[in-house]
Design a protein around this motif. Structure first.
Motif, mmCIF file in Angstrom:
data_model
loop_
_atom_site.group_PDB
_atom_site.id
_atom_site.type_symbol
_atom_site.label_atom_id
_atom_site.label_comp_id
_atom_site.label_asym_id
_atom_site.label_seq_id
_atom_site.Cartn_x
_atom_site.Cartn_y
_atom_site.Cartn_z
ATOM 1 N N ILE A 99 0.864 -1.184 0.000
ATOM 2 C CA ILE A 99 0.000 0.000 0.000
ATOM 3 C C ILE A 99 0.894 1.225 0.000
ATOM 4 C CG2 ILE A 99 -1.782 1.280 1.238
ATOM 5 C CD1 ILE A 99 -2.500 -1.281 2.677
ATOM 6 N N ARG A 100 0.647 2.118 -0.921
ATOM 7 C CA ARG A 100 1.402 3.359 -0.914
ATOM 8 C C ARG A 100 0.418 4.518 -0.871
ATOM 9 N NH1 ARG A 100 3.236 6.649 -4.659
ATOM 10 N NH2 ARG A 100 2.621 5.327 -6.395
ATOM 11 N N LEU B 47 -1.253 12.990 4.260
ATOM 12 C CA LEU B 47 -0.722 11.765 4.868
ATOM 13 C C LEU B 47 0.114 11.027 3.836
ATOM 14 C CD1 LEU B 47 -3.891 10.408 6.717
ATOM 15 C CD2 LEU B 47 -2.129 11.957 7.554
ATOM 16 N N THR B 48 1.310 10.656 4.225
ATOM 17 C CA THR B 48 2.160 9.867 3.344
ATOM 18 C C THR B 48 2.761 8.724 4.141
ATOM 19 O OG1 THR B 48 2.704 11.818 2.029
ATOM 20 C CG2 THR B 48 4.177 9.922 1.839
ATOM 21 N N PHE B 49 2.523 7.519 3.702
ATOM 22 C CA PHE B 49 3.145 6.366 4.356
ATOM 23 C C PHE B 49 3.012 5.175 3.429
ATOM 24 C CE2 PHE B 49 -0.759 4.112 5.444
ATOM 25 C CZ PHE B 49 -1.694 5.137 5.530
ATOM 26 N N GLU C 205 -2.948 10.398 -3.312
ATOM 27 C CA GLU C 205 -2.997 9.162 -4.083
ATOM 28 C C GLU C 205 -2.939 7.956 -3.155
ATOM 29 O OE1 GLU C 205 -0.745 7.579 -8.102
ATOM 30 O OE2 GLU C 205 0.362 8.671 -6.582
ATOM 31 N N ILE C 206 -3.693 6.941 -3.503
ATOM 32 C CA ILE C 206 -3.615 5.670 -2.780
ATOM 33 C C ILE C 206 -3.390 4.587 -3.825
ATOM 34 C CG2 ILE C 206 -4.891 3.993 -1.407
ATOM 35 C CD1 ILE C 206 -6.539 6.379 -0.342
ATOM 36 N N LEU D 19 -2.002 -1.111 -8.187
ATOM 37 C CA LEU D 19 -3.163 -0.989 -9.061
ATOM 38 C C LEU D 19 -3.968 0.280 -8.852
ATOM 39 C CD1 LEU D 19 -4.466 -4.649 -8.904
ATOM 40 C CD2 LEU D 19 -3.303 -3.527 -10.792
ATOM 41 N N GLY D 20 -3.527 1.165 -8.020
ATOM 42 C CA GLY D 20 -4.308 2.376 -7.780
ATOM 43 C C GLY D 20 -5.350 2.160 -6.698
ATOM 44 N N ARG D 21 -6.222 3.154 -6.614
ATOM 45 C CA ARG D 21 -7.246 3.089 -5.580
ATOM 46 C C ARG D 21 -8.191 1.934 -5.885
ATOM 47 N NH1 ARG D 21 -11.512 5.928 -3.503
ATOM 48 N NH2 ARG D 21 -12.322 6.459 -5.533
ATOM 49 N N PRO D 22 -8.539 1.141 -4.868
ATOM 50 C CA PRO D 22 -9.429 0.019 -5.148
ATOM 51 C C PRO D 22 -10.745 0.499 -5.742
ATOM 52 C CG PRO D 22 -8.987 0.238 -2.768
ATOM 53 C CD PRO D 22 -8.132 1.220 -3.466
#
Ligand code: ADP
Ligand code: MG
Lengths: 386, 245
Positions: B5-6, B23-25, B60-61, B66-69
Motif C-alpha cells: 500500500i502506498r 498523509l504519506t506512508f 494518491e492511494i 493498481l491504484g485506488r481500489p
C-alpha cells in the motif's frame, strides 16, 4: 414535644441574589448549603428571575464560598446560567470556591471565558421556502441519479446473470405480495362499494341504475385499482425497504457489502425492484376484481340489478385495454416505489433516528410520485385517445 | 518489491472540513501495520479511504500497484473488519462468512460449510454458525467479522479495533491468531487498535495520527517510538496507555 433543632444556616440550600443599585459593588448570587440536584429547580428560577434586570456590561459574582457541596447537575445548571448571562453581555464569575468545588467548576468548564455569543438569526420565510425548494429538486435529482445507477446495474447483471441475487426475489415477493393480499382485497372492495353507492344515488335519479357497472368498472380498472394498490404497497413495502436499507446503511453493512465485491444496487435494489414489478400488477388485478365486486354488491343489494345483468354490463363497458392500461401503470408505480424507497434507504445517515426520518420521507415522496405519475398517465392516455 | 500500500499526500475531509492533511506512508507486503491515535482523529476514516469507500480530496492511494481500489468492478484483494462488525443482520453467522465464498468461488455447498466452520474455529466461535448476529455479544460479533474478512484467504486485511471489547484472554488469543496468520501465510495486516500490549506484540510498524495538527505525529516501530521518540506527545501516548494497561 421535641425540640425543633435548628439546622446550621450553612446547610440550608439557598441561592440569594443580591442586586444593589448602580454604584454598589455587592452584586452577587450567594450560594449556600449543600446544593443538590433535588433543590436545583428552585435555585434555577431564583437566579433567573433575580438576574433578569441585569444589562449589558454588568458584572455579577456567583459566590460559592458558603456552599458546603455542589453536585454535578447543579453545577451544570450554574454554568449554563453563567453562559446565558454572558450571551446577554453580563459577566459572571464564580468566586470563593474551595478546592473540590473549583475542580468541579473546571470540570464543567465554568472557568473558561464565556464570551458573548451571537444569536443565530431565525431564517426568514422566504429563505425557508427557497431552501425547501432547492432540497426538493435535490431529492428529485437524487432519485433520477439512482434510477440511472439501477439501469446500469441491470445491464451489468444481464451480462453476468450469475452474479445476481436471484434467490432474494421470491421471499421479497412473498413479503410484499402474498402478505398484502388481505388488505388489498379489503380496501379495493370498499373503494368499489363506496363508489357504487355514491354513483347509485345519482344514477337512480335518471333511472340509469345499470350504468353503475360502467362507472365502477372503468374507474376501478383505469384509475383506482392501480392507484389504491400502489398506495398500499407504498405503505407496506416502500416503508419496509427504506427502513431495511437505512438500518443496513447506518450499521455499515452496505459498506461491508461493497468491500466484499457485491454491488449494493445489484445485490439489494434490483431484487426488490423485480419483486415489486412482478407483484404489483398481480395485486392490482386482484384489486380490480375486488373493486368490481364491491360495485356488484351495491348493484344487487340496493339497485335491484341482477348478478348476470351487472356482469354483462361490466363486460360491455370494460375493455381489455382498460385493464391492461392499469397494469402498465402498476408496473411503473412499482418501479417508483422500489427506487425511491431504496434511494432513501441508501441516503440514510445518523443512526436509528435517521432511519425513522428517511422512512417517513420515503413514504411521503412515493405518494407524491404516485400521484404525479398517475396524472401523467391520464394525460398521456387522453392525448393519444387510449 | 514495491510496497503493498502506498499513500501519498492523502487529504481526507468533507466539504470545507479537513480531517487529516497530506498523509504519506507505505505498508510493505507481510507487514503488521498499526494506525494509532486518539478517538475521533480519523483512524476509521483512513481505513475507509484505503479500502476505496471514500474519494480523497487530494493525494494518491495505490494498493498492489493498481491504484485506488475500485469497488464497482469485481472483488477487491482484501478483507475488511469494520469497527462495528457490520455483520449482515438478516443472515446467520455462517451465511455471513459463506456469502462471498458462494459468490466468488465455484465451491459446493458442503465445501463452503466446511470452510465456514474452520474459520469460526479459527476465531474461537465454534458452533455459532447458525446464530443470528443479534444473538452474539459485541466481542463475538467482532470475531465473526474477522472470520468473514478472512473467508476468501485475502493477502491483505484491514481490521478496525479487532480486540476492543474482548476479554483479556480472547484478546491475547486474537493477537496470537493475527501473528500466526501473518507469519504462516504472509498475511499483510493493517489494523487500528488502542490495546498497547497488542501494539507492542504484533505491530511491526505504526503511524500515529494527530487530531490537532491533522497530520502524522510519528511513524515507525512502536517499541522504538516508545523509547526513543523525540516527540513528547508520542511518549506520553504510549506511557499513558501503559499505565492503564
Ligand atoms: N461522512 C462524514 N462526514 C463528516 N464527518 C465525519 C464523517 N465520517 C466521520 N466523520 C467525523 O470524522 C471524525 C473521525 O472519525 P473516525 O475516523 O471514526 O475516528 P476514529 O479515529 O475514532 O476511528 C469524527 O469526528 C467523525 O464525526
Ligand atoms: Mg474508529
Amino acid at each position: 414535644m421535641t425540640e425543633t433543632r435548628i439546622r446550621p444556616e450553612a446547610l440550608l440550600p439557598t441561592a440569594e441574589v443580591e442586586l444593589s443599585d448602580a454604584k454598589g459593588e455587592a452584586r452577587q448570587v450567594s450560594l449556600r448549603g449543600t446544593l443538590t440536584f433535588a433543590g436545583a429547580a428552585d435555585i434555577w428560577s431564583r437566579i433567573r428571575t433575580g438576574t433578569a434586570t441585569l444589562k449589558e456590561g454588568d458584572e455579577i459574582d456567583f459566590d460559592v464560598s458558603q456552599a458546603g457541596a455542589i453536585d454535578g447537575g447543579t453545577m451544570a445548571l450554574l454554568v449554563h446560567l453563567r453562559g446565558e448571562l454572558a450571551a446577554r453581555g453580563v459577566r459572571a464569575e464564580f468566586t470563593g470556591a474551595a478546592e473540590p468545588i473549583q475542580a468541579l467548576i473546571h470540570l464543567y468548564k465554568g472557568d473558561i471565558d464565556a464570551t458573548k455569543r451571537k444569536k443565530r438569526k431565525a431564517e426568514s420565510l422566504l429563505a425557508h421556502v427557497g431552501r425547501a425548494t432547492v432540497q426538493f429538486f435535490e431529492e428529485v435529482q437524487g432519485v433520477l441519479g439512482f434510477f440511472g445507477s439501477a439501469v446500469l446495474a441491470a445491464f451489468g447483471l444481464l451480462r453476468e446473470p450469475r452474479t445476481g441475487n436471484w434467490k432474494a426475489i421470491l421471499p421479497t415477493m412473498e413479503r410484499s405480495g402474498a402478505d398484502a393480499v388481505p388488505i388489498v382485497v379489503l380496501i379495493n372492495f370498499l373503494v368499489g362499494f363506496v363508489m357504487g353507492f355514491q354513483g347509485a344515488t345519482q344514477l337512480k335519479q335518471f333511472g340509469a341504475n345499470l350504468y353503475v357497472a360502467d362507472l365502477v368498472g372503468l374507474s376501478v380498472t383505469r384509475e383506482l385499482g392501480p392507484l389504491m394498490t400502489a398506495i398500499i404497497l407504498c405503505g407496506r413495502s416502500g416503508a419496509a425497504f427504506a427502513a431495511e436499507l437505512g438500518s443496513m446503511c447506518v450499521s455499515e453493512e452496505i459498506d461491508a457489502l461493497r468491500t466484499m465485491g457485491f454491488g449494493p444496487i445489484r445485490y439489494l435494489v434490483l431484487p426488490r425492484m423485480v419483486a415489486l414489478m412482478l407483484v404489483l400488477p398481480l395485486l392490482t388485478l386482484l384489486g380490480d376484481l375486488m373493486g368490481m365486486l364491491g360495485g356488484l354488491v351495491v348493484g344487487i343489494s340496493s339497485l335491484g340489478l341482477t348478478f348476470g345483468g351487472y356482469l354483462f354490463e361490466t363486460q360491455k363497458a370494460v375493455s381489455m385495454w382498460d385493464v391492461f392500461s392499469g397494469l402498465i401503470k402498476s408496473v411503473v408505480f412499482a418501479m417508483a416505489i422500489s427506487l425511491i424507497s431504496c434511494q432513501q434507504g441508501f441516503a440514510t445517515t445518523g443512526g436509528a433516528e435517521g432511519v425513522g426520518r428517511r422512512t417517513t420521507a420515503s413514504v411521503v415522496s412515493i405518494l407524491f410520485a404516485l400521484i404525479i405519475l398517475d396524472a401523467g398517465f391520464t394525460m398521456f392516455f387522453h392525448a393519444f385517445n387510449l | 518489491m514495491p510496497p503493498f500500500i502506498r499513500v501519498s499526500n492523502l487529504t481526507m475531509g468533507w466539504g470545507d472540513v479537513i480531517l487529516q492533511r497530506n498523509l504519506t506512508f507505505q505498508v510493505d507486503r507481510g507487514d503488521v501495520f498499526a494506525i494509532l491515535g486518539g478517538s475521533g482523529c480519523g483512524k476509521s476514516t483512513l481505513l475507509r479511504y484505503l479500502i476505496g469507500l471514500e474519494t480523497p480530496l487530494s493525494g494518491e492511494i495505490v494498493i498492489d500497484g493498481l491504484g485506488r481500489p475500485n469497488l464497482e468492478v469485481g472483488r477487491p484483494p482484501f478483507g475488511v473488519m469494520f469497527q462495528s462488525g457490520a455483520l449482515f443482520g438478516s443472515l446467520t453467522v455462517g451465511e455471513n462468512i459463506g456469502l462471498s465464498l458462494e459468490q466468488w468461488t465455484p465451491l459446493s455447498h458442503d465445501a463452503i460449510g466446511a470452510i465456514v466452520r474452520a474459520k469460526l474455529r479459527l476465531v474461537g466461535l465454534d458452533g455459532a454458525e447458525n446464530k443470528l448476529p443479534s444473538e452474539l455479544s459485541g466481542g463475538m460479533k467482532k470475531r465473526a467479522a474477522i472470520a468473514r474478512a478472512l473467508a476468501l484467504e485475502p493477502p491483505l486485511v484491514f481490521l478496525d479495533e479487532p480486540s476492543a471489547g474482548l476479554d483479556p484472554v480472547s484478546a491475547v488469543e486474537l493477537d496470537e491468531l493475527i501473528l500466526t496468520l501473518n507469519q504462516v501465510l504472509g498475511l499483510t495486516v493493517v489494523l487500528v487498535t488502542h490495546e498497547l500490549p497488542s501494539i507492542f506484540k504484533i505491530a511491526r510498524r505504526c503511524i500515529m495520527l494527530d487530531k490537532q495538527t491533522k497530520s502524522i505525529l510519528a511513524e515507525g516501530d512502536p517499541c522504538d517510538l516508545r523509547d526513543n521518540s523525540a516527540e513528547p506527545r508520542v511518549r506520553e501516548f504510549f506511557n499513558r496507555l501503559a499505565k492503564r494497561a
